[in-house]
Design an enzyme around this catalytic site. Structure first.
Site, PDB file in Angstrom:
ATOM      1  CG  HIS A 102      -3.609   0.474  -1.148  1.00 21.92           C
ATOM      2  ND1 HIS A 102      -4.564  -0.420  -0.736  1.00 21.92           N
ATOM      3  CD2 HIS A 102      -3.723   1.543  -0.325  1.00 21.92           C
ATOM      4  CE1 HIS A 102      -5.241   0.095   0.287  1.00 21.92           C
ATOM      5  NE2 HIS A 102      -4.742   1.283   0.560  1.00 21.92           N
TER       6      HIS A 102
ATOM      7  CG  ASN B 265      -9.034   0.014   2.869  1.00 16.65           C
ATOM      8  OD1 ASN B 265      -8.489  -0.153   1.779  1.00 16.65           O
ATOM      9  ND2 ASN B 265      -8.597   0.889   3.759  1.00 16.65           N
TER      10      ASN B 265
ATOM     11  NE  ARG C  46      -9.488   7.595   0.397  1.00 11.30           N
ATOM     12  CZ  ARG C  46     -10.264   6.528   0.198  1.00 11.30           C
ATOM     13  NH1 ARG C  46     -11.431   6.436   0.805  1.00 11.30           N
ATOM     14  NH2 ARG C  46      -9.890   5.572  -0.609  1.00 11.30           N
TER      15      ARG C  46
HETATM   16 FE1  HDD Z   1      -5.898   5.562  -0.093  1.00  8.11          FE
HETATM   17  C1  HDD Z   1      -4.390   4.154  -2.761  1.00  8.11           C
HETATM   18  C2  HDD Z   1      -8.079   2.912   0.083  1.00  8.11           C
HETATM   19  C3  HDD Z   1      -7.224   6.830   2.835  1.00  8.11           C
HETATM   20  C4  HDD Z   1      -4.078   8.335  -0.462  1.00  8.11           C
HETATM   21  N1  HDD Z   1      -6.164   3.864  -1.140  1.00  8.11           N
HETATM   22  C5  HDD Z   1      -5.441   3.452  -2.220  1.00  8.11           C
HETATM   23  C6  HDD Z   1      -5.944   2.216  -2.706  1.00  8.11           C
HETATM   24  C7  HDD Z   1      -6.981   1.862  -1.895  1.00  8.11           C
HETATM   25  C8  HDD Z   1      -7.123   2.904  -0.912  1.00  8.11           C
HETATM   26  C9  HDD Z   1      -7.826   0.613  -1.999  1.00  8.11           C
HETATM   27  C10 HDD Z   1      -5.382   1.427  -3.874  1.00  8.11           C
HETATM   28  C11 HDD Z   1      -6.093   1.766  -5.145  1.00  8.11           C
HETATM   29  C12 HDD Z   1      -5.557   0.904  -6.264  1.00  8.11           C
HETATM   30  O1  HDD Z   1      -5.780  -0.309  -6.198  1.00  8.11           O
HETATM   31  O2  HDD Z   1      -4.942   1.460  -7.155  1.00  8.11           O
HETATM   32  N2  HDD Z   1      -7.296   4.952   1.250  1.00  8.11           N
HETATM   33  C13 HDD Z   1      -8.153   3.897   1.065  1.00  8.11           C
HETATM   34  C14 HDD Z   1      -9.185   3.959   2.070  1.00  8.11           C
HETATM   35  C15 HDD Z   1      -8.945   5.040   2.843  1.00  8.11           C
HETATM   36  C16 HDD Z   1      -7.763   5.673   2.323  1.00  8.11           C
HETATM   37  C17 HDD Z   1     -10.326   2.961   2.172  1.00  8.11           C
HETATM   38  C18 HDD Z   1      -9.708   5.567   4.019  1.00  8.11           C
HETATM   39  C19 HDD Z   1     -10.993   5.437   4.162  1.00  8.11           C
HETATM   40  N3  HDD Z   1      -5.659   7.252   1.015  1.00  8.11           N
HETATM   41  C20 HDD Z   1      -6.322   7.599   2.166  1.00  8.11           C
HETATM   42  C21 HDD Z   1      -5.961   8.938   2.541  1.00  8.11           C
HETATM   43  C22 HDD Z   1      -5.085   9.385   1.590  1.00  8.11           C
HETATM   44  C23 HDD Z   1      -4.903   8.300   0.647  1.00  8.11           C
HETATM   45  C24 HDD Z   1      -6.494   9.673   3.754  1.00  8.11           C
HETATM   46  C25 HDD Z   1      -4.385  10.716   1.477  1.00  8.11           C
HETATM   47  C26 HDD Z   1      -4.874  11.828   1.916  1.00  8.11           C
HETATM   48  N4  HDD Z   1      -4.425   6.115  -1.339  1.00  8.11           N
HETATM   49  C27 HDD Z   1      -3.846   7.330  -1.343  1.00  8.11           C
HETATM   50  C28 HDD Z   1      -2.895   7.534  -2.498  1.00  8.11           C
HETATM   51  C29 HDD Z   1      -2.999   6.168  -3.257  1.00  8.11           C
HETATM   52  C30 HDD Z   1      -3.982   5.403  -2.401  1.00  8.11           C
HETATM   53  C31 HDD Z   1      -1.550   7.992  -2.128  1.00  8.11           C
HETATM   54  C32 HDD Z   1      -1.703   5.436  -3.571  1.00  8.11           C
HETATM   55  C33 HDD Z   1      -1.834   4.938  -4.964  1.00  8.11           C
HETATM   56  C34 HDD Z   1      -3.026   5.567  -5.470  1.00  8.11           C
HETATM   57  O3  HDD Z   1      -3.579   6.364  -4.515  1.00  8.11           O
HETATM   58  O4  HDD Z   1      -3.493   5.429  -6.593  1.00  8.11           O
HETATM   59  O5  HDD Z   1      -3.300   8.591  -3.266  1.00  8.11           O
END
Ligand code: HDD
Length: 705
Positions: free
Chosen positions: A87, A160, A370
Site C-alpha cells: 500500500h 479494502n 494483522r
Molecule cells: Fe494490510 C497496510 C489493508 C492484510 C500487513 N493494509 C495496509 C493498508 C491497508 C491494508 C488499506 C494501508 C494502510 C495505509 O493507508 O497506511 N491488509 C489490509 C486488508 C487486509 C490486510 C484489508 C486483509 C483483510 N495486512 C494484511 C495482513 C498483514 C498486513 C494479513 C500482515 C500480517 N498491511 C500490513 C502492513 C502494512 C499494511 C505491513 C504496510 C504499511 C502499514 O501496514 O502501515 O503492516
C-alpha cells in the site's frame, strides 16, 4: 581579494514589499521584507545567502565551515522514509463520520451513541502492490483505511475495496506479498500481478480462488476512488454497555454508486495521467463536490454463525447481503484535502489493533496476525515508538500514561511521577483506570494448541462460483478477458494450466473460455477440491457493479472536442445540462490557449488535443466546427480520441459538423450509443443516456480475439 557577489555586484530593486537582488549572472533572489518571513537554518539563525556556497574566492574551493549548506544537504539527504511495504501509493483526505441514530443497544462505542454526532476522520486510499510512484490504474485491490478520531480514542478500520482477502492465515502474508511484487532477481514487473510468481503462488494456494475471481473482475480497476465500496472484511464484534456481543461486518457504500473502467482504458489512463485517481479526488474535494459513503453493518449472532455454510472467521468468505442485509447507520464525508502530503498522507499510521470500547476483534487468524504487523511496521517506517505524537496520528482526546522518552518525544510529562501506582498526587499523580475503559469481550476459549485451520476454511471454490454467477454477462466477459490477459503474461505453461484446473471447480464455461483464450493445448483435469463445491448457492445481485451503478451521471466528466467556430448554443446547452446533473464538462481544443466559438466568445481549454485523450472522460462530445472537424480529421490523436471512446463503449454526442472526424475514424454507422446534437435540446437527451455510464451493447462488436 575575495569578492562577495551579494554586496559588490548586485543591483537591488523593490517589488512590493520584497527586495529582489539580481546576481552577477542576472539571476534573481529575494530578501525578506514586510510580511515575508526571514529564511533561517533549523537552529533559527537568519540566512544571508541561499544561492551560493561559502567559497574562497569566486572560483575557489567550498568551505566545510558552511554550516547552512551542510545542514540543508543533511536534511535533504534524509528526506525519504521507507515506503510502506504494501500500500505504498496512497492518497488521503480529511472528513467526518456522521451517525444517523443511536446504536447504544448494539455497542458502547462512543461515536455511535448519539444521532447526528460527527466524528473527525482521515481516510487513505491506496493500491497494494505498486511502489509509491506507480500508476493509479494498476489492476489491484484498493486500500480503504479509515481513522476515526473518537472521543474515546482512535479507531482504525483498515479495509479494502473488496470484501474478502487472498489468504486465511496471517502467516502467509509475506509469501503473498513477495509473490505479488516485483520478482526478486529482475526487479519487475511494477504494480502488476500479470507475472509468473504471482500466479504460481495463487495456483498453489486454492484458498485464494475466491479472491482471484474478485481481482479479475472490474473491482480492481475502479473509475474513481469515489465510486467504489469499502469493507472491513473480517468479522468484528460490537459490544454494548451490558457486555452483549453482536458480530458485525463493516461496509462503506459510495453515494455516487459503483463504476469501473475497462482494461484497455486503464492501460491508457496510466500513460495519459498516472495520477488519475488522486487528481480526481483532489478535484472533487477542491470543487466542493465532497465524496460520501454510507457506513453499513451486517449484524448477526452465534446462531447464524453456526448455521452459515462457511466459517465467519474465514476472511476469504463473504456473507451475501441478501442473506444478512446491510443496515446503513451513518455517513462518511471527505471535505478537506491535506495541507501537506508527507505530514499527513505519508505519516499516517493505521493499526488494526486500534479499536475503542464497544468494538472488539474475533479470532479470525488473519486479523489476529494483522494486529501484530501494523504496529511493528510503523516503528520501521516512522522510526520511533512516538509516531503517535505526530499530529495526524495523535488522538483528539487527552492522552495520559507513563510511556516516556524515545526518539522525537513530543509529549513529555512534567513532575516526578513516571510510574503508577505512586503517592505524588497532582495531575499525573495517578492516571486512574476507568470503568469505561476498554474491556475485551470475555469469550471462552479452549482447545489443543496446534497449527491448524477450522474445517470449513477448506471450502475454496463455492463462493468463487457464487461470485462469478452473480455477475452479468458483460462482467463475466471482463473476468474471462482478465484471466486470459494476466495468464498470457505468465511464461510457464504449467502455471497457466494450474489456474484453469481451479477454474473448472468454479465454472466450467469460464474455464473453457480461459483455456481457449490461452490456446491451451489440452484441458487439464479439475483440481481436487478439499471439500465438495456447493453448486447451488443463490446468486447475490449485490456483487455486480453494473447492477449497482449510479442513479445519475453526477460526479462524472464529459470531454468535449472543440475548435474555433464551435457552435455556441450547443456548447452552452451541454454545459447547462451537465451542470444540472451535477456532472462536469472539460474542453479539449487544438491549442490549450483556447478557442473562439461561433458567437465570437473566447473560451479557455483545459487540455490540448494530444493531452486530453478520451480515456480521461466518462463520455465525450464532438463539437468542432466544419473547418475544425476537417483539421482534426488530419490529427491522429483526435482520431484516437474518437476511436477509443467508441471502443470503450462510451456515449458519444456529436454535432452535425463533426461528420468528417467520424468518417475519418471509420464510424460511419452510429449505434444507439451516439446522440446527434442537432439542436440544443438534444444535450439533455445525451446526459440522460449517459446515466447508463456505458453503452455495453457495443462492446462485443469491437473485440474479435
Ligand atoms: Fe494490510 C497496510 C489493508 C492484510 C500487513 N493494509 C495496509 C493498508 C491497508 C491494508 C488499506 C494501508 C494502510 C495505509 O493507508 O497506511 N491488509 C489490509 C486488508 C487486509 C490486510 C484489508 C486483509 C483483510 N495486512 C494484511 C495482513 C498483514 C498486513 C494479513 C500482515 C500480517 N498491511 C500490513 C502492513 C502494512 C499494511 C505491513 C504496510 C504499511 C502499514 O501496514 O502501515 O503492516
Amino acid at each position: 581579494m575575495a569578492q562577495d557577489p551579494r554586496t559588490d555586484d548586485l543591483a537591488t530593486a523593490r517589488l512590493g514589499n520584497v527586495e529582489v537582488h539580481r546576481g552577477a549572472g542576472g539571476e534573481t533572489h529575494q530578501l525578506a521584507g514586510g510580511d515575508v518571513p526571514v529564511l533561517t537554518t533549523q537552529q533559527g539563525i537568519p540566512v544571508s545567502d541561499d544561492q551560493n556556497t561559502l567559497k574562497v574566492g569566486p572560483r575557489g574551493p567550498s568551505l566545510l565551515e558552511d554550516f547552512h549548506f551542510r545542514e540543508k544537504m543533511f536534511h535533504f539527504d534524509h528526506e525519504r522514509i521507507p515506503e510502506r511495504v504494501v500500500h505504498a501509493r496512497g492518497f488521503g483526505a480529511h472528513g467526518y463520520y456522521e451517525n444517523y441514530d443511536s446504536l447504544a443497544d448494539l455497542t458502547a462505542a462512543d461515536l455511535f451513541q448519539r444521532a447526528g454526532e460527527k466524528t473527525p476522520a482521515f481516510v487513505r486510499f491506496s493500491t497494494v502492490a505498486g511502489n509509491k510512484g506507480s500508476p493509479d490504474l494498476a489492476r489491484d485491490v484498493r486500500g480503504f483505511a479509515v481513522k476515526l478520531y473518537t472521543k474515546q480514542g482512535n479507531w482504525d478500520l483498515v479495509g479494502n475495496n473488496i470484501p474478502i482477502f487472498f489468504i486465511q492465515d496471517a502467516i502467509k502474508f509475506p509469501d503473498l506479498i513477495h509473490a505479488a511484487k516485483q520478482e526478486p532477481d529482475r526487479g519487475f514487473p511494477q504494480a502488476q500481478t500479470a507475472h509468473d510468481n504471482f500466479w504460481d503462488f495463487i495456483s498453489l494456494s486454492p484458498e485464494a480462488m475466491n479472491m482471484a475471481l474478485w481481482i479479475m473482475s472490474d473491482r480492481t480497476i475502479p473509475r474513481s476512488l469515489r465510486f467504489m465500496e469499502g469493507f472491513g472484511i473480517h468479522t468484528f464484534r460490537l459490544v454494548n454497555a451490558e457486555g452483549k456481543s453482536t458480530y458485525v461486518k463493516f461496509h462503506w457504500k459510495p453515494k455516487l454508486g459503483m463504476q469501473s473502467v475497462v482494461w484497455n482504458e486503464a492501460v491508457k489512463i496510466n500513460g495519459a495521467d498516472p495520477d488519475f485517481h488522486r487528481r480526481d479526488m483532489w478535484d472533487a474535494i477542491q470543487s466542493g463536490d465532497f465524496p460520501e459513503w454510507e457506513l453499513g453493518l451486517q449484524l448477526f449472532d452465534d446462531d447464524f454463525a453456526e448455521k452459515f455454510p462457511f466459517d465467519i472467521l474465514d476472511a476469504t468468505k463473504i456473507i451475501p447481503e441478501e442473506v444478512i442485509p446491510v443496515r446503513r447507520v451513518g455517513r462518511l464525508v471527505l471535505d478537506r484535502t491535506v495541507d501537506n502530503f508527507f505530514a499527513e498522507t505519508e505519516q499516517v499510521a493505521f493499526c488494526t489493533q486500534n479499536v475503542v470500547p464497544g468494538i472488539d476483534f474475533t479470532n479470525d487468524p488473519l486479523l489476529q496476525g494483522r494486529n501484530f504487523s501494523y504496529l511493528d511496521t510503523q516503528l520501521k517506517r516512522l522510526g520511533s515508538p512516538n509516531f503517535t505524537h505526530i499530529p495526524i496520528n495523535a488522538p483528539k482526546t487527552e492522552v495520559c500514561n507513563f510511556q516516556q522518552d524515545g526518539h522525537m518525544a513530543m509529549r513529555n510529562p512534567k513532575g516526578r511521577a513516571n510510574y503508577e501506582p505512586n503517592s505524588w498526587g497532582g495531575a499525573l499523580g495517578g492516571p486512574r483506570e476507568s470503568r469505561q475503559g476498554y474491556r475485551s469481550f470475555p469469550a471462552e476459549e479452549s482447545g489443543a494448541k496446534r497449527r491448524v485451520r477450522a474445517e470449513l476454511f477448506a471450502d475454496h471454490y463455492s463462493q468463487a462460483r457464487q461470485f462469478f454467477l452473480s455477475q452479468n454477462p458483460v462482467e463475466q466477459t471482463h473476468i474471462k478477458d482478465a484471466f486470459v490477459f494476466e495468464l498470457s503474461k505468465v511464461e510457464t505453461p504449467a502455471i497457466r494450466a494450474r489456474i484453469v484446473s481451479h477454474l473448472l471447480n468454479v465454472d466450467e464455461g469460464l474455464a473453457k473460455q480461459v483455456a481457449d483464450g490461452l490456446g491451451l493445448a489440452e484441458m487439464p483435469p479439475a483440481a481436487d477440491p478439499a471439500r465438495p463445491v456447493l453448486r447451488d448457492l443463490e446468486a447475490s445481485p449485490a456483487l455486480s457493479i453494473l447492477g449497482n451503478g449510479p442513479k445519475s451521471f453526477a460526479g462524472r466528466k464529459v470531454g468535449a472536442l472543440v475548435t474555433d467556430g464551435t457552435d455556441h448554443a450547443l456548447l452552452k446547452a451541454l454545459k447547462e445540462a451537465l451542470a444540472a446533473e451535477g456532472a462536469m464538462l472539460e474542453l479539449i481544443a487544438p491549442k490549450v490557449g483556447g478557442f473562439t466559438c461561433s458567437a465570437g466568445h473566447r473560451h479557455e481549454a483545459k487540455q490540448k488535443v494530444n493531452g486530453g485523450p478520451s480515456v480521461l472522460y466518462d463520455a465525450v462530445a464532438l463539437l468542432p466546427s466544419a473547418e475544425g472537424a476537417a483539421l482534426l480529421a488530419k490529427e491522429a490523436t483526435a482520431k484516437d480520441f474518437v476511436n477509443d471512446a467508441y471502443a470503450h463503449a462510451k456515449f458519444i454526442a456529436f454535432a452535425p459538423t463533426a461528420k468528417p472526424l467520424l468518417d475519418k475514424a471509420g464510424l460511419t454507422e452510429p449505434d444507439d450509443g451516439f446522440v446527434a446534437l442537432t439542436s440544443p435540446a438534444d444535450a439533455k437527451r445525451f446526459v440522460e443516456a449517459c446515466r447508463a455510464v456505458r453503452f455495453w451493447a457495443r462492446e462485443a462488436k469491437v473485440h474479435a480475439v
